[in-house]
Design a protein around this motif. Structure first.
Motif, PDB file in Angstrom:
ATOM      1  N   ALA A 210       0.830  -1.211   0.000  1.00 33.15           N
ATOM      2  CA  ALA A 210       0.000   0.000   0.000  1.00 33.15           C
ATOM      3  C   ALA A 210       0.862   1.258   0.000  1.00 33.15           C
ATOM      4  N   GLN A 211       1.963   1.226   0.750  1.00 33.71           N
ATOM      5  CA  GLN A 211       2.839   2.401   0.806  1.00 33.71           C
ATOM      6  C   GLN A 211       3.596   2.607  -0.502  1.00 33.71           C
ATOM      7  N   TYR A 212       4.015   1.499  -1.127  1.00 32.07           N
ATOM      8  CA  TYR A 212       4.666   1.626  -2.433  1.00 32.07           C
ATOM      9  C   TYR A 212       3.675   2.147  -3.466  1.00 32.07           C
ATOM     10  N   ALA A 213       2.448   1.654  -3.421  1.00 32.68           N
ATOM     11  CA  ALA A 213       1.432   2.121  -4.364  1.00 32.68           C
ATOM     12  C   ALA A 213       1.189   3.612  -4.194  1.00 32.68           C
ATOM     13  N   GLN A 214       1.146   4.065  -2.941  1.00 33.75           N
ATOM     14  CA  GLN A 214       0.948   5.487  -2.686  1.00 33.75           C
ATOM     15  C   GLN A 214       2.087   6.316  -3.281  1.00 33.75           C
ATOM     16  N   THR A 215       3.323   5.841  -3.116  1.00 34.83           N
ATOM     17  CA  THR A 215       4.477   6.525  -3.698  1.00 34.83           C
ATOM     18  C   THR A 215       4.349   6.638  -5.211  1.00 34.83           C
ATOM     19  N   LEU A 216       3.792   5.590  -5.837  1.00 35.58           N
ATOM     20  CA  LEU A 216       3.670   5.550  -7.296  1.00 35.58           C
ATOM     21  C   LEU A 216       2.400   6.225  -7.797  1.00 35.58           C
ATOM     22  N   GLY A 217       1.548   6.658  -6.873  1.00 30.57           N
ATOM     23  CA  GLY A 217       0.334   7.368  -7.265  1.00 30.57           C
ATOM     24  C   GLY A 217      -0.760   6.484  -7.807  1.00 30.57           C
ATOM     25  N   VAL A 218      -0.800   5.213  -7.359  1.00 34.01           N
ATOM     26  CA  VAL A 218      -1.847   4.280  -7.798  1.00 34.01           C
ATOM     27  C   VAL A 218      -2.410   3.565  -6.579  1.00 34.01           C
ATOM     28  N   THR A 219      -3.470   2.813  -6.773  1.00 35.58           N
ATOM     29  CA  THR A 219      -4.027   2.024  -5.682  1.00 35.58           C
ATOM     30  C   THR A 219      -3.285   0.695  -5.576  1.00 35.58           C
ATOM     31  N   PRO A 220      -3.284   0.071  -4.389  1.00 34.56           N
ATOM     32  CA  PRO A 220      -2.663  -1.249  -4.260  1.00 34.56           C
ATOM     33  C   PRO A 220      -3.281  -2.276  -5.201  1.00 34.56           C
ATOM     34  N   THR A 221      -4.589  -2.187  -5.405  1.00 39.04           N
ATOM     35  CA  THR A 221      -5.267  -3.125  -6.312  1.00 39.04           C
ATOM     36  C   THR A 221      -4.757  -2.979  -7.736  1.00 39.04           C
ATOM     37  N   HIS A 222      -4.609  -1.730  -8.174  1.00 34.56           N
ATOM     38  CA  HIS A 222      -4.113  -1.497  -9.536  1.00 34.56           C
ATOM     39  C   HIS A 222      -2.668  -1.966  -9.675  1.00 34.56           C
ATOM     40  N   LEU A 223      -1.843  -1.692  -8.674  1.00 32.90           N
ATOM     41  CA  LEU A 223      -0.446  -2.119  -8.733  1.00 32.90           C
ATOM     42  C   LEU A 223      -0.344  -3.631  -8.824  1.00 32.90           C
ATOM     43  N   THR A 224      -1.149  -4.333  -8.026  1.00 32.40           N
ATOM     44  CA  THR A 224      -1.135  -5.797  -8.078  1.00 32.40           C
ATOM     45  C   THR A 224      -1.628  -6.305  -9.425  1.00 32.40           C
ATOM     46  N   ARG A 225      -2.676  -5.679  -9.957  1.00 30.91           N
ATOM     47  CA  ARG A 225      -3.207  -6.092 -11.259  1.00 30.91           C
ATOM     48  C   ARG A 225      -2.143  -5.929 -12.342  1.00 30.91           C
ATOM     49  N   VAL A 226      -1.414  -4.815 -12.294  1.00 22.59           N
ATOM     50  CA  VAL A 226      -0.381  -4.552 -13.294  1.00 22.59           C
ATOM     51  C   VAL A 226       0.757  -5.557 -13.181  1.00 22.59           C
ATOM     52  N   CYS A 227       1.208  -5.852 -11.953  1.00 21.50           N
ATOM     53  CA  CYS A 227       2.302  -6.810 -11.762  1.00 21.50           C
ATOM     54  C   CYS A 227       1.909  -8.195 -12.272  1.00 21.50           C
ATOM     55  N   LYS A 228       0.666  -8.589 -12.018  1.00 23.85           N
ATOM     56  CA  LYS A 228       0.207  -9.887 -12.523  1.00 23.85           C
ATOM     57  C   LYS A 228       0.163  -9.896 -14.041  1.00 23.85           C
ATOM     58  N   GLN A 229      -0.168  -8.756 -14.625  1.00 29.55           N
ATOM     59  CA  GLN A 229      -0.229  -8.652 -16.080  1.00 29.55           C
ATOM     60  C   GLN A 229       1.162  -8.728 -16.707  1.00 29.55           C
ATOM     61  N   THR A 230       2.151  -8.073 -16.085  1.00 30.13           N
ATOM     62  CA  THR A 230       3.481  -7.979 -16.698  1.00 30.13           C
ATOM     63  C   THR A 230       4.397  -9.148 -16.354  1.00 30.13           C
ATOM     64  N   CYS A 231       4.210  -9.733 -15.167  1.00 28.52           N
ATOM     65  CA  CYS A 231       5.136 -10.819 -14.796  1.00 28.52           C
ATOM     66  C   CYS A 231       4.456 -12.016 -14.131  1.00 28.52           C
ATOM     67  N   GLY A 232       3.119 -11.992 -14.046  1.00 24.32           N
ATOM     68  CA  GLY A 232       2.414 -13.151 -13.509  1.00 24.32           C
ATOM     69  C   GLY A 232       2.520 -13.304 -12.012  1.00 24.32           C
ATOM     70  N   ARG A 233       2.944 -12.255 -11.316  1.00 26.99           N
ATOM     71  CA  ARG A 233       3.105 -12.312  -9.865  1.00 26.99           C
ATOM     72  C   ARG A 233       2.492 -11.069  -9.247  1.00 26.99           C
ATOM     73  N   SER A 234       2.019 -11.197  -8.008  1.00 27.64           N
ATOM     74  CA  SER A 234       1.451 -10.042  -7.340  1.00 27.64           C
ATOM     75  C   SER A 234       2.559  -9.110  -6.857  1.00 27.64           C
ATOM     76  N   ALA A 235       2.180  -7.859  -6.594  1.00 23.54           N
ATOM     77  CA  ALA A 235       3.144  -6.898  -6.059  1.00 23.54           C
ATOM     78  C   ALA A 235       3.695  -7.374  -4.717  1.00 23.54           C
ATOM     79  N   SER A 236       2.837  -7.982  -3.910  1.00 22.71           N
ATOM     80  CA  SER A 236       3.263  -8.493  -2.608  1.00 22.71           C
ATOM     81  C   SER A 236       4.265  -9.629  -2.755  1.00 22.71           C
ATOM     82  N   ASP A 237       4.043 -10.507  -3.734  1.00 23.06           N
ATOM     83  CA  ASP A 237       4.953 -11.632  -3.942  1.00 23.06           C
ATOM     84  C   ASP A 237       6.337 -11.140  -4.349  1.00 23.06           C
TER      85      ASP A 237
END
Length: 292
Positions: A210-237
């Motif tokens: 959540a804190q990294y997402a805030q730094t990047l100006g996005v929601t944690p949900t969006h950040l996780t969705r993007v990471c799964k799209q680009t590398c098949g893994r969640s932001a948390s993983d």
């Protein structure tokens, strides 16, 4: 909280006993200004455990991975692609990466060292070399670098650096050749890359997604969705993989107390660190250290 500020430990060595001595106790606080070039076979890198190449991490020098056999997936800067035989992957210093290995994976990793006077790309590169002539050329250059580094003859270091320069030229030429067909990174890939860059700088801080997402100006949900799209893994993983990789290195290559490692990596308590480490590796930190 006092954080670890010494040189990154995630610098592979084909001499584990030297790596342990370099990073132990006072060595942890010493900045390393130079590090020699070396060539290490992939099979040798994974002899200390597949986590040494598969976990997300970065090192403080540029490297080139030359796959000669096998296939799998490689993640560089938050973007995953498949690799196969005769793929060359260049990773600049400080860029997070990791790749799958199997018994069929063969090849070598060229570490360019610190401060080597070699012109190299500023961005990661993934080249699929389909023609035989450039395949033979890059294999020959890597063999020449290894031969000079191993020879111990007069002028061998200088000769190795000259071959490293030729390897840089080989990269430049084949990047130019592939430039027209390379797809420009889309918004998702750019965000995933920015996430891994920020994460690499701050993974010892104890911050959550959540804190990294805030730094990047996005929601944690969006950040996780993007990471799964680009590398098949969640932001948390990705975050946990990076932190636990560093924990493994500190346990293997230093005598730092486990409680201090926990604090160094931003955990609230040694007990929480132990639970997180065991969940990720199947072993407690003390058991992992004994077996290392």
């Amino acid at each position: 909280m006092k954080l670890f500020t010494g040189p990154p430990l995630s610098q592979f060595s084909d001499r584990p006993e030297e790596a342990r001595a370099e990073t132990a106790d006072a060595g942890l606080a010493r900045q390393v200004s130079t590090r020699p070039a070396r060539v290490i076979q992939i099979a040798r890198l994974v002899s200390g455990g597949r986590w040494r190449v598969e976990a997300m991490r970065s090192i403080s020098e540029p490297l080139l991975i030359w796959f000669t056999r096998g296939q799998g997936r490689i993640t560089v800067g938050g973007v995953t692609r498949g690799y196969g035989a005769h793929n060359a992957v260049f990773v600049p210093a400080g860029v997070m990466h990791g790749f799958e290995v199997s018994p069929q994976t063969h090849g070598a990793v060229v570490f360019f060292g610190h401060g080597a006077p070699v012109a190299l790309p500023k961005e990661p590169q993934h080249l699929r070399i389909r023609e035989v002539a450039p395949q033979v050329e890059v294999s020959g250059l890597i063999d020449n670098i290894q031969r000079e580094l191993d020879s111990g003859r007069a002028g061998s270091d200088r000769a190795a650096h000259l071959h490293l320069g030729l390897l840089g030229v080989w990269l430049e030429r084949h990047i130019d050749t592939a430039q027209d067909s390379r797809r420009k990174p889309d918004a998702a890939r750019k965000l995933a890359t920015r996430y891994t860059e920020v994460l690499e700088r701050e993974f010892r801080s104890g911050k959550g997604v959540a804190q990294y997402a805030q730094t990047l100006g996005v929601t944690p949900t969006h950040l996780t969705r993007v990471c799964k799209q680009t590398c098949g893994r969640s932001a948390s993983d990705i975050l946990h993989d990076r932190v636990i990789f560093e924990a493994r290195l500190l346990l293997c290559e230093t005598t730092m107390p486990i409680a201090q490692i926990s604090e160094t990596l931003g955990f609230n308590s040694p007990a929480y660190f132990t639970r997180a480490f065991q969940h990720r590796t199947g072993k407690t930190p003390s058991a992992f250290r004994r077996q290392g």
